[in-house]
Scaffold this motif. Structure first.
Motif, PDB file in Angstrom:
ATOM      1  N   PRO A 183     -45.169  16.254  49.118  1.00 59.76           N
ATOM      2  CA  PRO A 183     -45.521  16.931  47.865  1.00 59.76           C
ATOM      3  C   PRO A 183     -44.988  16.177  46.656  1.00 59.76           C
ATOM      4  O   PRO A 183     -44.039  15.405  46.751  1.00 59.76           O
ATOM      5  CB  PRO A 183     -44.831  18.284  48.008  1.00 59.76           C
ATOM      6  N   HIS A 184     -45.602  16.430  45.520  1.00 60.57           N
ATOM      7  CA  HIS A 184     -45.116  15.843  44.280  1.00 60.57           C
ATOM      8  C   HIS A 184     -43.711  16.359  43.963  1.00 60.57           C
ATOM      9  O   HIS A 184     -43.389  17.525  44.215  1.00 60.57           O
ATOM     10  CB  HIS A 184     -46.049  16.197  43.116  1.00 60.57           C
ATOM     11  N   THR A 185     -42.886  15.477  43.410  1.00 59.74           N
ATOM     12  CA  THR A 185     -41.546  15.866  42.971  1.00 59.74           C
ATOM     13  C   THR A 185     -41.638  16.910  41.870  1.00 59.74           C
ATOM     14  O   THR A 185     -42.444  16.780  40.940  1.00 59.74           O
ATOM     15  CB  THR A 185     -40.788  14.631  42.447  1.00 59.74           C
ATOM     16  N   VAL A 186     -40.830  17.957  41.966  1.00 60.00           N
ATOM     17  CA  VAL A 186     -40.821  19.014  40.964  1.00 60.00           C
ATOM     18  C   VAL A 186     -39.793  18.668  39.889  1.00 60.00           C
ATOM     19  O   VAL A 186     -38.622  18.408  40.201  1.00 60.00           O
ATOM     20  CB  VAL A 186     -40.501  20.376  41.595  1.00 60.00           C
ATOM     21  N   HIS A 187     -40.212  18.689  38.639  1.00 63.09           N
ATOM     22  CA  HIS A 187     -39.328  18.370  37.518  1.00 63.09           C
ATOM     23  C   HIS A 187     -38.704  19.639  36.939  1.00 63.09           C
ATOM     24  O   HIS A 187     -39.304  20.708  36.977  1.00 63.09           O
ATOM     25  CB  HIS A 187     -40.109  17.637  36.432  1.00 63.09           C
ATOM     26  N   GLY A 188     -37.496  19.481  36.414  1.00 61.27           N
ATOM     27  CA  GLY A 188     -36.797  20.588  35.785  1.00 61.27           C
ATOM     28  C   GLY A 188     -35.821  21.308  36.681  1.00 61.27           C
ATOM     29  O   GLY A 188     -35.198  22.277  36.258  1.00 61.27           O
ATOM     30  N   ALA A 191     -32.067  21.064  35.426  1.00 60.84           N
ATOM     31  CA  ALA A 191     -31.825  21.927  34.272  1.00 60.84           C
ATOM     32  C   ALA A 191     -31.764  23.394  34.677  1.00 60.84           C
ATOM     33  O   ALA A 191     -31.015  24.186  34.095  1.00 60.84           O
ATOM     34  CB  ALA A 191     -32.914  21.715  33.222  1.00 60.84           C
ATOM     35  N   ALA A 192     -32.547  23.755  35.690  1.00 56.95           N
ATOM     36  CA  ALA A 192     -32.562  25.137  36.164  1.00 56.95           C
ATOM     37  C   ALA A 192     -31.435  25.429  37.148  1.00 56.95           C
ATOM     38  O   ALA A 192     -31.243  26.583  37.549  1.00 56.95           O
ATOM     39  CB  ALA A 192     -33.906  25.442  36.819  1.00 56.95           C
ATOM     40  N   VAL A 305     -43.918  21.123  37.285  1.00 54.22           N
ATOM     41  CA  VAL A 305     -42.905  21.299  36.244  1.00 54.22           C
ATOM     42  C   VAL A 305     -42.454  22.750  36.224  1.00 54.22           C
ATOM     43  O   VAL A 305     -43.284  23.653  36.043  1.00 54.22           O
ATOM     44  CB  VAL A 305     -43.460  20.913  34.859  1.00 54.22           C
ATOM     45  N   LEU A 306     -41.158  22.986  36.438  1.00 55.43           N
ATOM     46  CA  LEU A 306     -40.644  24.350  36.349  1.00 55.43           C
ATOM     47  C   LEU A 306     -40.829  24.889  34.931  1.00 55.43           C
ATOM     48  O   LEU A 306     -40.684  24.159  33.949  1.00 55.43           O
ATOM     49  CB  LEU A 306     -39.155  24.388  36.710  1.00 55.43           C
TER      50      LEU A 306
END
Length: 325
Positions: A183-188, A191-192, A305-306
């Motif tokens: 899967p694509h890397t999840v950004h954020g 920070a979360a 993106v979160l």
């Protein structure tokens, strides 16, 4: 290949404005998948129409559909107490948590962090009480582990096996809890404060699935045609029935933006939308899966993106573009 149109232009705009690095948009009807387009790149990886994405809470309605198959077979009741499957659950509670409450965020279970590393059944069994079951609404991820436990007891086989059977029956063959799907890397996540790899390891029935646009479109197409391959028409109608409209919500927002059925959400801001009767679910990672029965449309938007709405991703725009096209 669909290259223009309001919904496609909306998805392209999210990437061009830098709100998300990649986007995959898909449209289906009751006749099947109509088209899928992909935009953008992330760290050198170009988005492709068959890419897997972390679905996060889009997992919830898929889990609910799986569980409700046991209900329509007469093996499980919406009034079934969670304690029937987890005898250690709720020690000290004076109320009864039912399957209906688990699937509609009315269980009163204090939700542990998605990444706390504790096995889900153990975390659920020891979870505290936030409120008396049924008296309020508060979004709860761990409740879907409870629903999975009830389905396992009813069917006599592992929940994940049941979910993959649903996927096979509806053409959603790529749905998986395995990170080998690339899967694509999840950004954020930093920070979360989310350890996303720890969350993935739990194969969470409320947030852990990976899937492609085609998986969700094929499943959505089955729901639009009311084929019975996912669940029977009467079951789907029950799942779409709002169960939280007259109950107070515990939320960080001034008022809820959605009503909840059994696993599905329905927009509460219908005065802002062209279409009525929309149902589906968003995911924290920016994923969206929605059915428009009046327009005979299913729309899927996948990204990574979160908290994407905080960056300007407005799904009201998408909903109206789909309804008008």
């Amino acid at each position: 290949m669909m290259t223009t149109g309001p919904a496609v232009d909306w998805a392209r705009k999210q990437v061009e404005l830098g709100r998300v690095p990649v986007a995959v948009l898909g449209i289906a009807s009751s006749r099947g998948v109509e088209d899928i387009v992909a935009f953008g790149s992330d760290a050198g990886r170009h988005a492709a129409t068959d890419d897997h994405f972390a679905l996060f809470s889009v997992t919830k309605p898929i889990t609910a559909l799986t569980v409700m198959r046991q209900v329509e077979l007469g093996r499980l009741s919406l009034a079934a107490p969670l304690a029937d499957s987890l005898p250690g659950f709720g020690a000290g509670r004076t109320d009864t948590v039912t399957l209906e409450q688990l699937l509609s965020h009315r269980s009163g279970i204090a939700d542990p962090a998605l990444d706390d590393g504790i096995p889900l059944r153990e975390a659920l069994t020891s979870a505290g009480q936030a409120f008396y079951a049924g008296s309020l609404v508060q979004y709860c991820n761990i409740a879907f582990e409870g629903a999975a436990a009830l389905a396992e007891r009813a069917a006599g086989r592992p929940f994940e096996e049941q979910l993959l059977a649903l996927a096979a029956d509806t053409g959603a063959h790529g749905l998986t809890f395995n990170t080998e799907s690339n899967p694509h890397t999840v950004h954020g996540t930093d920070a979360a404060g989310l350890d996303v790899q720890a969350m993935y390891k739990n194969r969470h029935p409320g947030a852990g699935l990976f899937g492609t646009a085609a998986d969700l479109l094929n499943l959505g197409s089955e729901l639009l045609r009311d084929s019975g391959n996912a669940v029977r028409p009467a079951t789907l109608a029950a799942m779409r029935r709002p169960r939280t409209t007259e109950v107070s919500h515990i939320t960080t927002r001034p008022k809820p933006l959605s009503h909840t059925g059994l696993g599905f959400q329905m927009p509460a801001n219908q005065s802002e939308l062209f279409a009525q009767g929309i149902y589906g679910h968003p995911g924290w990672s920016g994923t969206e899966w929605w059915m428009f029965p009046e327009q005979d449309r299913c729309v899927v938007f996948l990204t990574n993106v979160l908290d994407a709405p905080e960056y300007g991703v407005d799904t009201n725009e998408l909903f109206n573009a789909v309804a008008a096209s």
